[in-house]
Design an enzyme around this catalytic site. Structure first.
Site: not given
Ligand code: PLP
Length: 367
Positions: A73, A140, A168, A188, A190, A226, A312
């Site tokens: 994000t 996603n 993704q 990302s 996670h 940091t 989200c």
């Molecule tokens: N972009 C995509 C395609 C995602 O699937 C996601 C998470 O759902 C994000 C951005 C946002 O990632 P983060 O959770 O690291 O902010």
């Protein structure tokens, strides 16, 4: 996670890989700010730089092209806000961290397959050359893989810079920054088995990264704050393993196909993205005559975690802008389900999903 639970929401977040957990626990037991010059600080710095090198190697870039941040994000906001006030084109199926970044953009339409309408894109670029084009590599919600290299070539022909949200796609399909021909890549942690709250932007050599956060000299004066030393260390460990197991990831396609073959026996089910190249793990469908919330809850009670469209958006009844852009009407998009598989998915998970689906089909759909 509860043992008896079947977790099929890997596009929202995927379980932490044991090697990431082990690497992080070493760092969590230490002290040291990577900016401090004493030995504790230097040790923390070494963890950060080792992880940077690991991630750089997976994408065939130099360590100097990797900038850590708090996740995708932030990564997407950094790029979009950095070009605010200039002409920006984004695809109509981008993640909300791009589409709702608070920056005025023109939407590139997609076909019902989910793939970008290249004729429309070419016309947009010719009529009003943009400063930035932002297109995700893998969607996603649907798992559809965009032709980013081709899109990038067209954008570059008019001097635009190109951003790609590869969240993704990383650890799922093979690519490098160069193979895509993009200037900025968002990652990302996670989504690949690293911890939450960590990410990175990869920048092409000689390109300046826009600044979102000010007030510190970290990340070569590009991202103040940091560094999350333990998180970054876990991200680096997860990246090595996820990228090395891309061939293993492709085997999830047989699980995906088993689920799709079973659910499509119901005349009410429609599956999306099947007419485009897709990643191996994602199923996106609608079920006529029932809302996704009702189905999600019923699955949850039976011990199965799935999602309605993007993470989200879940928790609130939100129409999927992705399916809408692919031409679905509001009624259908309100009933969208996403089943996403990952590195911990087993045959038992698939069998359990199919068993529960058939129970719910009899109970709720009566077809
Ligand atoms: N972009 C995509 C395609 C995602 O699937 C996601 C998470 O759902 C994000 C951005 C946002 O990632 P983060 O959770 O690291 O902010």
């Amino acid at each position: 996670m509860k043992q008896e639970f079947t977790y099929l929401d890997h596009n929202a977040t995927t379980p932490l890989r044991p090697n990431a957990m082990a690497a992080m626990s070493v760092v969590l037991s230490e002290v040291g700010n990577p900016s401090s010059i004493h030995s504790f600080g230097r040790s923390a710095r070494k963890h950060v730089e080792d992880a940077r090198k690991k991630i750089a190697d997976t994408l065939n870039v130099s360590s100097g092209q990797v900038f850590f941040n708090s996740g995708a994000t932030e990564g997407n906001n950094t790029i979009l806000k950095g070009f605010s006030g200039k002409k920006i084109f984004i695809s109509a199926t981008e993640h909300s961290s791009v589409i709702d970044a608070g920056v005025t953009c023109d939407l590139i339409p997609v076909h019902p397959s989910g793939l970008i309408d290249m004729d429309a894109f070419q016309k947009m670029v010719t009529d009003h050359p943009p400063a930035l084009v932002s297109v995700m590599l893998v969607n996603n919600e649907t798992g559809v893989i965009q032709h980013v290299a081709e899109i990038s070539k067209i954008a570059k022909s008019v001097g635009a810079l190109v951003h790609c949200d590869a969240v993704q796609a990383y650890g799922r399909i093979t690519f490098t920054r160069e193979s895509l021909g993009v200037d900025f890549l968002t990652l990302s942690s996670h989504k690949i088995g690293g911890p939450q709250g960590v990410g990175a932007l990869i920048v092409s050599a000689g390109t300046t990264l826009p600044k979102l956060l000010e007030g510190g000299g970290q990340e070569r004066r590009s991202r103040a704050g940091t560094e999350n030393t333990a998180g970054i260390t876990g991200f680096g460990a997860a990246a090595v393993e996820a990228v090395a197991s891309i061939p293993e990831f492709q085997k999830l396609a047989s699980f995906r196909d088993m689920i799709e073959a079973d659910i499509s026996k119901s005349p009410r089910v429609k599956i999306y993205g099947q007419n485009a190249p897709r990643v191996a793990n994602t199923i996106c469908c609608t079920v006529d005559g029932i809302t996704s919330d009702t189905l999600l809850m019923a699955f949850d009670i039976e011990g199965i975690a799935i999602s309605s469209g993007s993470a989200c958006s879940s928790g609130t009844v939100k129409i999927s802008h992705v399916l809408k852009a692919m031409g679905m009407d509001d009624k259908k998009t309100a009933a969208a389900l996403r089943i996403s598989l990952g590195h911990t998915t087993t045959t038992q998970d698939i069998e359990q999903f199919i068993k529960v689906w058939n129970i719910l089909r009899t109970r709720l759909l009566k077809d």
